[in-house]
Design an enzyme around this catalytic site. Structure first.
Site, PDB file in Angstrom:
ATOM      1  N   THR A  61     -28.290 -14.509 -44.204  1.00  7.93           N
ATOM      2  CA  THR A  61     -27.471 -15.669 -44.747  1.00  7.93           C
ATOM      3  C   THR A  61     -26.358 -15.893 -43.620  1.00  7.93           C
ATOM      4  O   THR A  61     -26.057 -14.917 -42.784  1.00  7.93           O
ATOM      5  CB  THR A  61     -26.673 -15.574 -45.939  1.00  7.93           C
ATOM      6  OG1 THR A  61     -25.811 -14.362 -45.731  1.00  7.93           O
ATOM      7  CG2 THR A  61     -27.508 -14.945 -47.044  1.00  7.93           C
ATOM      8  N   LYS A  76      -6.635 -24.824 -55.316  1.00 11.13           N
ATOM      9  CA  LYS A  76      -5.889 -24.595 -56.499  1.00 11.13           C
ATOM     10  C   LYS A  76      -4.471 -25.001 -56.537  1.00 11.13           C
ATOM     11  O   LYS A  76      -3.729 -24.196 -55.950  1.00 11.13           O
ATOM     12  CB  LYS A  76      -6.096 -23.248 -57.046  1.00 11.13           C
ATOM     13  CG  LYS A  76      -7.376 -22.626 -57.332  1.00 11.13           C
ATOM     14  CD  LYS A  76      -7.644 -21.392 -57.565  1.00 11.13           C
ATOM     15  CE  LYS A  76      -9.059 -20.871 -57.546  1.00 11.13           C
ATOM     16  NZ  LYS A  76      -9.379 -19.892 -56.514  1.00 11.13           N
ATOM     17  N   TRP A 127      -7.781 -27.300 -60.483  1.00  7.39           N
ATOM     18  CA  TRP A 127      -8.635 -27.181 -59.545  1.00  7.39           C
ATOM     19  C   TRP A 127      -8.808 -28.703 -58.920  1.00  7.39           C
ATOM     20  O   TRP A 127      -9.032 -29.471 -59.687  1.00  7.39           O
ATOM     21  CB  TRP A 127     -10.050 -26.678 -59.891  1.00  7.39           C
ATOM     22  CG  TRP A 127      -9.943 -25.224 -60.384  1.00  7.39           C
ATOM     23  CD1 TRP A 127      -9.118 -24.394 -60.598  1.00  7.39           C
ATOM     24  CD2 TRP A 127     -11.279 -24.509 -60.373  1.00  7.39           C
ATOM     25  NE1 TRP A 127      -9.251 -22.984 -60.424  1.00  7.39           N
ATOM     26  CE2 TRP A 127     -10.761 -22.977 -60.606  1.00  7.39           C
ATOM     27  CE3 TRP A 127     -12.610 -24.570 -60.423  1.00  7.39           C
ATOM     28  CZ2 TRP A 127     -11.679 -22.061 -60.711  1.00  7.39           C
ATOM     29  CZ3 TRP A 127     -13.546 -23.746 -60.569  1.00  7.39           C
ATOM     30  CH2 TRP A 127     -13.101 -22.193 -60.677  1.00  7.39           C
ATOM     31  N   GLU A 175     -30.666 -17.951 -50.551  1.00 13.73           N
ATOM     32  CA  GLU A 175     -30.953 -16.908 -51.827  1.00 13.73           C
ATOM     33  C   GLU A 175     -31.978 -17.514 -52.494  1.00 13.73           C
ATOM     34  O   GLU A 175     -32.498 -16.988 -53.220  1.00 13.73           O
ATOM     35  CB  GLU A 175     -29.767 -16.501 -52.432  1.00 13.73           C
ATOM     36  CG  GLU A 175     -28.859 -15.704 -51.955  1.00 13.73           C
ATOM     37  CD  GLU A 175     -27.915 -16.525 -50.869  1.00 13.73           C
ATOM     38  OE1 GLU A 175     -27.896 -17.555 -50.601  1.00 13.73           O
ATOM     39  OE2 GLU A 175     -26.750 -15.710 -50.676  1.00 13.73           O
TER      40      GLU A 175
HETATM   41  P1  AMP Z   1     -26.949 -21.759 -47.102  1.00 12.71           P
HETATM   42  O1  AMP Z   1     -27.458 -20.494 -47.606  1.00 12.71           O
HETATM   43  O2  AMP Z   1     -26.520 -21.621 -45.503  1.00 12.71           O
HETATM   44  O3  AMP Z   1     -28.158 -22.734 -47.124  1.00 12.71           O
HETATM   45  O4  AMP Z   1     -25.747 -22.270 -47.878  1.00 12.71           O
HETATM   46  C1  AMP Z   1     -26.009 -22.742 -49.371  1.00 12.71           C
HETATM   47  C2  AMP Z   1     -24.860 -23.441 -49.695  1.00 12.71           C
HETATM   48  O5  AMP Z   1     -24.820 -24.786 -49.219  1.00 12.71           O
HETATM   49  C3  AMP Z   1     -24.983 -23.702 -51.332  1.00 12.71           C
HETATM   50  O6  AMP Z   1     -24.530 -22.676 -52.025  1.00 12.71           O
HETATM   51  C4  AMP Z   1     -24.095 -24.999 -51.180  1.00 12.71           C
HETATM   52  O7  AMP Z   1     -22.491 -24.597 -51.344  1.00 12.71           O
HETATM   53  C5  AMP Z   1     -24.090 -25.746 -50.114  1.00 12.71           C
HETATM   54  N1  AMP Z   1     -24.980 -27.021 -50.392  1.00 12.71           N
HETATM   55  C6  AMP Z   1     -26.500 -27.196 -50.106  1.00 12.71           C
HETATM   56  N2  AMP Z   1     -26.881 -28.150 -50.515  1.00 12.71           N
HETATM   57  C7  AMP Z   1     -25.866 -28.923 -51.078  1.00 12.71           C
HETATM   58  C8  AMP Z   1     -25.539 -30.015 -51.464  1.00 12.71           C
HETATM   59  N3  AMP Z   1     -26.778 -30.814 -51.912  1.00 12.71           N
HETATM   60  N4  AMP Z   1     -24.535 -30.407 -52.192  1.00 12.71           N
HETATM   61  C9  AMP Z   1     -23.454 -29.621 -51.960  1.00 12.71           C
HETATM   62  N5  AMP Z   1     -23.542 -28.245 -51.497  1.00 12.71           N
HETATM   63  C10 AMP Z   1     -24.696 -28.009 -50.970  1.00 12.71           C
END
Ligand code: AMP
Length: 547
Positions: A187, A444, A449, A334
């Site tokens: 990640t 916050k 929030w 994940e």
């Molecule tokens: P990654 O593991 O680097 O792909 O990051 C995943 C994270 O990206 C998610 O937990 C979200 O916080 C953010 N994310 C992915 N798609 C979206 C979306 N369509 N809208 C808002 N946040 C997103």
């Protein structure tokens, strides 16, 4: 499990393994093209042969079932071959995020226990620098687009193309259990050490079917079909390019791999190869929409799924005005990654475009077989009323079983049988999810929030704003207060001041779009907003800069 012998009367034990995805394109699209930059073009027939050759190369180099092969390349046909050959011999494909720091690369290669690396020669200097610290790596195969082996002190087994050329085009793939581990990667989380996620053959196959169904069968404006031409704009190391190369191959779609992302090459391929389907994070779309060339060319056949971060409405509008069809989808490393997509429900099919755009920028409805819930900190489900927010939790057939060799962090990820995303969201009565923040990015203010993503979304609709990022900054009275950073569209440099943005946000609050306490006090016009290794706004870095 190697080759199994069946007794009379014994039914075939069909395993959902990655090799099964190749059955249909073998007869459906043998002559369909796969293109690599302006350097190479071959057919699916060639792909199948080359997968066999790569399997021979790897096994001849000693790779066995359960070993790990790291792929360290730009987006290419070789990467696609690896997507299949490595798991099909029973090995694990580790896709390397080459934007990680050398220390993180050392950590992830040792942690994943890489046995062999297939590496583009442009990355060899990194490998030379870190080689002595790699504790499990035994063999190196180099990719050289020009076929020339670079000068290096490293012990190289050979050049990819050269090795494939010498290998037999036949390989007797083993029968694998569908639960065999197929892929792993780390990640891009901005805190602590990178965390390894991993997926089995079964999970990748089911994910492929899920992906195809949300695109092809539902009323999905960006829907992927056999008539499309696919080019990824999310690196293949980022969650298997969101799984689309598997889906595109199963459907026998023409695929275009751009190598290193260079704007001129991307645009050339987009136009000359008649690309119709891509996916990327908002930043990449932003770059394209902002480029003067975009206005001079016809992009009306291009459909783009935007994920990885919220699709700001201002950006969606700008892309739509250029004729591009955009739509938001959501997932994370994940989750393989597909969770949801902003598809229309039947009563929305005939809505006007403006109203439909409000749907297209939502986080979306869950993909088939995906179950979502929002919960409070004790894990109790919260109402789906479009207002109450909680942590989004998920069940799906393709979620990582945990973090590799990290039981502590896995306990945090999986609780009560739900994968905890760390994202704050609400779900409306129609079943649409809207992510409002990462838990750690929520602002916050005085016990309330404030959603940083809502603030950014509103800001994106100001005519002068190119990109916006909202963060909380410490405040003696309120604990935290929102602060807004913006970059400007070209030509607006002398036309707007910070106060104009405050007036705009105040008006948004008066119109009920955000609560009054959500109006940021401070606005800063900057030249650039820092990004993570996959091109998302780097909030951690911003907090470091402005706290
Ligand atoms: P990654 O593991 O680097 O792909 O990051 C995943 C994270 O990206 C998610 O937990 C979200 O916080 C953010 N994310 C992915 N798609 C979206 C979306 N369509 N809208 C808002 N946040 C997103």
């Amino acid at each position: 499990m190697s080759k199994r012998v069946y007794q009379p009367g014994e039914a075939y034990d069909y395993q959902l393994t990655i090799g099964q995805l190749l059955e249909t394109p073998k007869f459906y699209a043998p002559n369909q093209e796969i293109v690599y930059r302006d350097k190479l073009r071959y057919t699916y027939k060639d792909l199948f042969v080359r997968i066999n050759q790569l399997a021979n190369v790897l096994t001849d180099l000693g790779i066995k079932q359960g070993d790990t092969v790291c792929v360290f390349d730009f987006d290419s046909h070789r990467y696609l071959e690896s997507f299949f050959a490595i798991p099909m011999i029973g090995a694990v494909m580790h896709t390397m995020n080459w934007r990680l720091s050398p220390e993180q690369i050392i950590y992830t290669m040792n942690h994943a226990e890489d046995d062999l690396v297939i590496i583009h020669k442009e990355f060899l200097p990194i490998l030379e620098q870190i080689k002595d610290k790699l504790t499990t790596l035994k063999k190196i195969v180099v990719i050289a687009d020009d076929g020339k082996m670079p000068e290096t002190k490293l012990n190289i087994e050979g050049e990819y193309e050269d090795l494939l050329g010498k290998a037999s085009p036949d390989f007797d793939f083993p029968d694998l259990d569908e639960n065999t581990k197929a892929s792993t990667f780390y990640t891009t989380g901005t805190t602590g050490l990178p965390k390894g996620v991993y997926f089995s053959h079964r999970q990748l196959v089911l994910h492929t079917l899920g992906l195809i169904s949300i695109g092809g069968c539902y009323d999905s404006p960006t829907g992927l079909s056999v008539r499309d031409v696919y080019m990824p704009l999310t690196p293949m190391f980022h969650v298997h390019a969101w799984g689309v190369p598997y889906a595109a191959t199963m459907l026998g779609i023409k695929q275009v791999y751009p190598g290193k992302y260079e704007p001129a090459m991307l645009l050339k391929l987009l136009l000359e190869e008649k690309v119709t389907f891509s996916h990327c994070v908002p930043t990449i779309l932003q770059m394209l929409v902002g480029s003067p060339v975009a206005k001079q060319v016809d992009l009306s056949h291009w459909k783009v799924i935007i994920g990885g971060a919220r699709l700001p409405k201002g950006l969606a509008k700008a892309a739509t005005e250029l004729g591009i069809t955009v739509q938001a989808a959501y997932g994370m490393s994940e989750t393989c990654p597909l969770v949801s997509i902003s598809n229309f429900k039947p009563h929305m099919f005939e809505w006007d475009k403006e109203k439909q755009l409000d749907i297209l920028v939502k986080t979306g409805i869950p993909a088939p077989m995906v179950k979502v819930e929002i919960v409070d900190p004790s894990g109790n489900p919260l109402p789906h009323d479009g207002k109450v927010t909680g942590e989004l939790v998920i069940r799906a057939p393709w979620l990582t079983p945990g973090y590799f060799k990290d039981p502590e962090k896995s306990k945090d990820l999986w609780r009560n049988g739900w994968l905890h995303t760390g994202d704050v969201a609400y779900i409306d009565e129609e079943g649409y999810i809207q992510i409002t923040d990462r838990i750690k990015d929520v602002i916050k203010s005085g016990g309330e929030w404030v959603s940083s993503l809502d603030l950014e979304n509103l800001m994106s609709m100001h005519e002068a704003v190119l990109e916006a990022a909202a963060i909380g900054i410490p405040d003696e009275k309120w604990g935290e207060r929102p602060m807004m950073l913006v970059t400007l569209k070209p030509g607006f440099e002398d036309k707007v001041k910070e106060e104009d943005f405050k007036e705009y946000m105040k008006k948004c609050a008066e119109d009920g779009k955000i609560p009054k306490y959500g109006v940021p006090d401070k606005y800063v016009i900057v030249d650039q907003i820092p990004k993570t290794s996959v091109g998302k706004i780097d909030k951690k870095e911003l907090r470091k800069m402005y706290h």
